[in-house]
Design an enzyme around this catalytic site. Sequence first.
Site, mmCIF file in Angstrom:
data_model
loop_
_atom_site.group_PDB
_atom_site.id
_atom_site.type_symbol
_atom_site.label_atom_id
_atom_site.label_comp_id
_atom_site.label_asym_id
_atom_site.label_seq_id
_atom_site.Cartn_x
_atom_site.Cartn_y
_atom_site.Cartn_z
ATOM 1 N N HIS A 143 0.821 -1.217 0.000
ATOM 2 C CA HIS A 143 0.000 0.000 0.000
ATOM 3 C C HIS A 143 0.850 1.261 0.000
ATOM 4 O O HIS A 143 2.060 1.217 0.247
ATOM 5 C CB HIS A 143 -0.980 0.007 1.176
ATOM 6 N N CYS A 165 2.725 -4.827 6.686
ATOM 7 C CA CYS A 165 2.501 -4.616 5.250
ATOM 8 C C CYS A 165 3.776 -4.112 4.578
ATOM 9 O O CYS A 165 4.789 -3.874 5.226
ATOM 10 C CB CYS A 165 1.374 -3.600 5.043
#
Length: 190
Positions: A143, A165
Amino acid sequence: MLLKSLSLISATGSRNLTAACAVALFCLLTLASKPATASELPMGAMAEAPEVSEVLVRKEERRLYLLSGEQVVRSYRIGLGDNPSGHKLYEGDKRTPEGEYVLDWRNPDSDFYKSIHISYPNEQDREQASAWGLDPGGSIMIHGLPNDAGDLAFAFLGLDWTDGCIAVSNEEMDEIWQLVADGTPIRIVP
Protein backbone atom coordinates in the site's frame (compact mmCIF):
# COMPACT_ATOMS: atom_id res chain seq x y z
CA MET A 1 38.98 18.30 -27.13
CA LEU A 2 38.43 18.01 -23.36
CA LEU A 3 41.85 16.38 -22.87
CA LYS A 4 43.46 19.14 -24.94
CA SER A 5 41.79 21.74 -22.70
CA LEU A 6 43.00 19.94 -19.59
CA SER A 7 46.55 19.89 -21.00
CA LEU A 8 46.37 23.63 -21.70
CA ILE A 9 45.20 24.34 -18.13
CA SER A 10 47.98 22.09 -16.79
CA ALA A 11 50.60 23.92 -18.85
CA THR A 12 49.57 27.22 -17.24
CA GLY A 13 50.38 25.85 -13.79
CA SER A 14 46.84 25.44 -12.48
CA ARG A 15 47.39 21.94 -11.11
CA ASN A 16 44.55 22.16 -8.57
CA LEU A 17 42.12 23.16 -11.28
CA THR A 18 43.40 20.32 -13.49
CA ALA A 19 42.92 17.80 -10.67
CA ALA A 20 39.43 19.12 -9.96
CA CYS A 21 38.51 18.89 -13.64
CA ALA A 22 39.86 15.36 -13.84
CA VAL A 23 37.86 14.29 -10.78
CA ALA A 24 34.73 15.96 -12.17
CA LEU A 25 35.25 14.24 -15.53
CA PHE A 26 35.73 10.87 -13.82
CA CYS A 27 32.54 11.34 -11.78
CA LEU A 28 30.59 12.46 -14.83
CA LEU A 29 31.72 9.46 -16.87
CA THR A 30 31.03 7.07 -13.99
CA LEU A 31 27.51 8.40 -13.48
CA ALA A 32 26.79 8.47 -17.19
CA SER A 33 27.81 4.82 -17.56
CA LYS A 34 25.58 3.68 -14.66
CA PRO A 35 22.14 2.73 -15.96
CA ALA A 36 19.19 4.24 -14.13
CA THR A 37 17.28 1.81 -11.97
CA ALA A 38 13.83 0.96 -13.23
CA SER A 39 11.98 3.13 -10.72
CA GLU A 40 14.12 6.12 -11.69
CA LEU A 41 12.68 6.03 -15.19
CA PRO A 42 9.37 7.82 -15.61
CA MET A 43 6.54 5.65 -16.90
CA GLY A 44 6.53 7.71 -20.09
CA ALA A 45 10.14 6.68 -20.76
CA MET A 46 9.01 3.10 -21.25
CA ALA A 47 7.88 2.31 -24.82
CA GLU A 48 4.98 0.23 -23.50
CA ALA A 49 3.91 -1.06 -20.12
CA PRO A 50 5.76 -4.31 -19.41
CA GLU A 51 3.90 -7.49 -18.53
CA VAL A 52 4.71 -8.17 -14.88
CA SER A 53 4.95 -11.92 -14.26
CA GLU A 54 6.08 -11.79 -10.61
CA VAL A 55 6.68 -9.41 -7.73
CA LEU A 56 9.82 -10.03 -5.66
CA VAL A 57 10.41 -8.45 -2.25
CA ARG A 58 13.87 -8.57 -0.68
CA LYS A 59 13.28 -7.53 2.91
CA GLU A 60 16.93 -6.95 3.90
CA GLU A 61 17.43 -4.72 0.86
CA ARG A 62 14.09 -2.95 1.52
CA ARG A 63 13.32 -3.35 -2.21
CA LEU A 64 10.29 -4.47 -4.19
CA TYR A 65 10.97 -5.59 -7.76
CA LEU A 66 8.49 -6.02 -10.61
CA LEU A 67 9.75 -8.80 -12.85
CA SER A 68 8.92 -9.73 -16.42
CA GLY A 69 10.37 -13.22 -16.62
CA GLU A 70 13.86 -12.82 -15.14
CA GLN A 71 14.14 -9.13 -16.05
CA VAL A 72 13.59 -6.40 -13.46
CA VAL A 73 11.30 -3.82 -15.03
CA ARG A 74 10.70 -1.63 -11.96
CA SER A 75 12.28 -1.35 -8.50
CA TYR A 76 11.02 0.49 -5.41
CA ARG A 77 12.33 1.36 -1.95
CA ILE A 78 9.90 -0.04 0.64
CA GLY A 79 8.96 0.26 4.28
CA LEU A 80 8.08 -2.87 6.23
CA GLY A 81 6.65 -3.73 9.63
CA ASP A 82 8.14 -2.24 12.79
CA ASN A 83 9.75 -5.64 13.54
CA PRO A 84 10.89 -6.67 10.05
CA SER A 85 13.38 -9.48 10.70
CA GLY A 86 12.08 -13.02 10.34
CA HIS A 87 8.85 -14.54 9.09
CA LYS A 88 5.48 -13.35 10.36
CA LEU A 89 4.36 -15.76 13.10
CA TYR A 90 1.17 -14.28 14.50
CA GLU A 91 -1.19 -11.32 14.32
CA GLY A 92 0.33 -8.25 15.94
CA ASP A 93 4.00 -9.28 15.71
CA LYS A 94 4.60 -6.39 13.23
CA ARG A 95 6.54 -8.66 10.88
CA THR A 96 6.20 -8.94 7.13
CA PRO A 97 5.67 -12.55 6.03
CA GLU A 98 8.20 -14.50 3.98
CA GLY A 99 7.22 -17.04 1.35
CA GLU A 100 5.27 -17.41 -1.87
CA TYR A 101 1.85 -15.82 -2.12
CA VAL A 102 -0.49 -14.26 -4.70
CA LEU A 103 -1.68 -10.67 -5.10
CA ASP A 104 -5.33 -11.61 -5.11
CA TRP A 105 -7.46 -8.45 -4.78
CA ARG A 106 -7.19 -4.70 -4.44
CA ASN A 107 -8.86 -1.93 -2.46
CA PRO A 108 -8.99 1.61 -3.87
CA ASP A 109 -10.69 2.88 -0.68
CA SER A 110 -8.42 1.54 2.07
CA ASP A 111 -7.04 3.44 5.08
CA PHE A 112 -3.90 3.89 2.99
CA TYR A 113 -3.46 5.26 -0.50
CA LYS A 114 -4.64 2.21 -2.46
CA SER A 115 -3.79 -1.32 -1.37
CA ILE A 116 -3.24 -4.70 -3.02
CA HIS A 117 -3.81 -7.77 -0.85
CA ILE A 118 -1.19 -10.49 -0.38
CA SER A 119 -2.71 -13.96 0.11
CA TYR A 120 -1.08 -14.43 3.55
CA PRO A 121 -1.66 -16.66 5.47
CA ASN A 122 -1.18 -19.77 3.36
CA GLU A 123 -1.74 -23.29 4.72
CA GLN A 124 1.81 -23.55 6.08
CA ASP A 125 1.45 -20.19 7.88
CA ARG A 126 -1.84 -21.32 9.48
CA GLU A 127 -0.32 -24.63 10.62
CA GLN A 128 2.73 -22.89 12.10
CA ALA A 129 0.63 -20.38 14.05
CA SER A 130 -1.77 -23.11 15.18
CA ALA A 131 1.13 -25.17 16.55
CA TRP A 132 1.94 -22.20 18.80
CA GLY A 133 -1.72 -21.66 19.66
CA LEU A 134 -1.71 -18.32 17.86
CA ASP A 135 -3.73 -16.55 15.17
CA PRO A 136 -1.57 -16.00 12.04
CA GLY A 137 -3.30 -12.71 11.25
CA GLY A 138 -4.01 -11.48 7.75
CA SER A 139 -4.74 -8.29 5.84
CA ILE A 140 -1.16 -8.03 4.62
CA MET A 141 -1.02 -5.56 1.75
CA ILE A 142 1.20 -3.56 -0.54
CA HIS A 143 0.00 0.00 0.00
CA GLY A 144 0.80 3.68 -0.19
CA LEU A 145 0.97 6.15 2.68
CA PRO A 146 -1.76 6.71 5.26
CA ASN A 147 -4.61 8.76 3.84
CA ASP A 148 -4.25 11.25 6.68
CA ALA A 149 -0.46 11.70 6.32
CA GLY A 150 -0.88 15.17 4.81
CA ASP A 151 2.22 17.35 5.15
CA LEU A 152 4.00 14.60 7.09
CA ALA A 153 4.02 12.14 4.16
CA PHE A 154 7.78 12.65 3.71
CA ALA A 155 8.41 11.28 7.23
CA PHE A 156 7.19 7.78 6.28
CA LEU A 157 9.41 7.27 3.24
CA GLY A 158 12.26 4.82 3.76
CA LEU A 159 11.19 3.85 7.30
CA ASP A 160 9.74 0.63 8.70
CA TRP A 161 6.39 1.76 10.10
CA THR A 162 3.65 -0.67 9.07
CA ASP A 163 2.04 -3.48 11.08
CA GLY A 164 3.53 -6.01 8.62
CA CYS A 165 2.50 -4.62 5.25
CA ILE A 166 4.78 -3.40 2.45
CA ALA A 167 4.62 0.37 1.99
CA VAL A 168 5.69 2.54 -0.94
CA SER A 169 5.09 6.18 -1.84
CA ASN A 170 1.71 7.10 -3.33
CA GLU A 171 3.26 7.78 -6.74
CA GLU A 172 4.92 4.36 -6.69
CA MET A 173 1.64 2.76 -5.59
CA ASP A 174 -0.01 4.27 -8.67
CA GLU A 175 2.61 2.58 -10.87
CA ILE A 176 2.29 -0.78 -9.10
CA TRP A 177 -1.51 -0.53 -9.28
CA GLN A 178 -1.27 0.05 -13.04
CA LEU A 179 1.39 -2.57 -13.83
CA VAL A 180 0.47 -5.52 -11.57
CA ALA A 181 -2.65 -7.60 -12.28
CA ASP A 182 -4.67 -9.51 -9.72
CA GLY A 183 -3.39 -13.10 -9.62
CA THR A 184 0.27 -12.09 -9.94
CA PRO A 185 2.58 -14.21 -7.74
CA ILE A 186 4.62 -12.44 -5.06
CA ARG A 187 7.73 -13.93 -3.46
CA ILE A 188 8.95 -12.37 -0.21
CA VAL A 189 12.46 -13.34 0.87
CA PRO A 190 14.64 -12.28 3.77
